[in-house]
Write an enzyme that holds these catalytic residues in place. Structure first.
Site, PDB file in Angstrom:
ATOM      1  N   ASP A  44       0.847  -1.193   0.000  1.00 19.64           N
ATOM      2  CA  ASP A  44       0.000   0.000   0.000  1.00 19.64           C
ATOM      3  C   ASP A  44       0.886   1.247   0.000  1.00 19.64           C
ATOM      4  O   ASP A  44       1.700   1.433   0.901  1.00 19.64           O
ATOM      5  CB  ASP A  44      -0.898   0.013   1.248  1.00 19.64           C
ATOM      6  N   TYR A  49       3.141   9.947   0.815  1.00 13.85           N
ATOM      7  CA  TYR A  49       4.097   9.373   1.769  1.00 13.85           C
ATOM      8  C   TYR A  49       5.539   9.756   1.389  1.00 13.85           C
ATOM      9  O   TYR A  49       6.468   9.462   2.147  1.00 13.85           O
ATOM     10  CB  TYR A  49       3.962   7.845   1.859  1.00 13.85           C
ATOM     11  N   LYS A  79      -2.273   6.383  -4.141  1.00 12.89           N
ATOM     12  CA  LYS A  79      -3.363   7.321  -3.830  1.00 12.89           C
ATOM     13  C   LYS A  79      -3.081   8.701  -4.413  1.00 12.89           C
ATOM     14  O   LYS A  79      -1.933   9.162  -4.390  1.00 12.89           O
ATOM     15  CB  LYS A  79      -3.552   7.446  -2.307  1.00 12.89           C
ATOM     16  N   HIS A 112      -7.231   9.987  -1.945  1.00 11.78           N
ATOM     17  CA  HIS A 112      -6.703   9.843  -0.584  1.00 11.78           C
ATOM     18  C   HIS A 112      -7.641  10.432   0.477  1.00 11.78           C
ATOM     19  O   HIS A 112      -7.806   9.875   1.555  1.00 11.78           O
ATOM     20  CB  HIS A 112      -5.322  10.508  -0.521  1.00 11.78           C
TER      21      HIS A 112
END
Ligand code: A2P
Length: 306
Positions: A44, A49, A79, A112
């Protein structure tokens, strides 16, 4: 071999995946390699990130001609970040994730969050007083742009993250390609019973993020009690001769919720997927549900500094 959940597209999504939020560059590559080497088949990811390039390095070391895995062996989610909701930005954002991850397609691409931030490359566009600069793009328009990614073959399926029941139904009312997943915060302190059944009733699978209670969330207060140290969880773990993390992960998947525990520690990564050789009793499943205190640990206002 890990269990899978069948999505409404017919895709098989492994019930346990490696979470990569909070995995720092410098740590995440070896975490993904460790995961792939101990049979994780689901990673994931997210542009936000800020580590997809390094995840991509790991994927490219294990996937492809002459390597242990084929692309179709693994399920990769990414995302779309809040600054990329404008329909003109969606394709480019997806292609950036694909290029960083060194993939030609994603198995799943999620919106997201439902809210849009001001367009641009700053992750958290803020005013001088620290408040976030939002944008007026509606998530319905973003969704329509995401649907084109499916038509173009860039992603196999699209879905949502952090959407509530009303917002899910709003998307379903206009969707040409239905969302296959809603990824939300979920753990024994926030069991999300109503939202989970809402999703299932409408054909969406649910993925739990922060499934272990996210003890490393950036805003954790020193001395705060963690789910993994909850004496009731520790007690159950002793009964099953498993660790607290394994009991919690087993609880998620046994109730039919996909989960993505994050770790950068090889021994924990291995441990977190060793959850298919035991079963919680129905009573213990219910007992864990009683730990619920509707406690949301990941609060967007904290995230955005409001
Ligand atoms: P680390 O990455 O240092 O190994 P969540 O998935 O809920 O966000 O939780 C992630 C946090 O839980 C990280 O701090 C991670 O530590 C820790 N963690 C992950 N797996 C385990 C485990 N099996 N035992 C204890 N802590 C774990």
């Amino acid at each position: 071999m890990t269990a899978t959940i069948t999505l409404s597209t017919g895709q098989q999504m492994p019930a346990v995946g490696l979470g990569t939020w909070k995995s720092a560059p410098g740590q995440v590559k070896q975490a993904v390699l460790a995961a792939l080497d101990c049979d994780y088949r689901h990673i994931d990811c997210a542009a936000a990130y800020s580590n997809e390039r390094e995840v991509g390095e790991a994927l490219s070391e294990r996937l492809g001609e002459g390597k242990p895995l084929r692309r179709e062996d693994i399920f990769v989610t990414s995302k779309l970040w809040n600054t990329k909701h404008h329909p003109d930005d969606v394709e480019e954002a997806c292609k950036k994730s694909l290029s960083d991850l060194r993939l030609s397609y994603l198995d799943l691409y999620l919106m997201h969050w439902p809210m849009a931030f001001e367009r641009g490359d700053e992750l958290m566009p803020r005013r001088p007083d620290g408040t976030v600069r939002y944008d007026n793009t509606h998530y319905r328009d973003t969704w329509a742009a995401m649907e084109k990614l499916v038509d173009q073959g860039l992603v196999k399926a699209i879905g949502l993250s952090n959407f509530n029941a009303r917002q899910i139904d709003d998307i379903l009312s206009i969707a040409k390609h239905k969302p296959v997943v809603n990824q939300v915060e979920c753990h024994p302190y926030l069991v999300q019973t109503q939202l989970v059944s809402h999703c299932w009733g409408r054909g969406l699978a649910v993925t739990a993020y922060s499934p272990l209670g996210s003890p490393d969330r950036p805003w954790v207060t020193p001395g705060e009690a963690h789910l993994l140290d909850d004496p009731r969880v520790v007690g159950l773990a002793k009964c099953y001769n498993k660790t607290p993390a394994q009991v919690i992960i087993r609880w998620h998947i046994q109730r039919g919720v996909i989960c993505i525990p994050k770790s950068v520690t090889p021994s924990r990564i291995k441990q977190n997927i060793e959850v298919f050789d035991f079963k919680l009793t129905e009573e213990d499943m219910r007992v864990i549900e009683t730990f619920n205190r509707n406690e949301r640990l990941i609060i967007p206002t904290i995230m955005s500094g409001l």
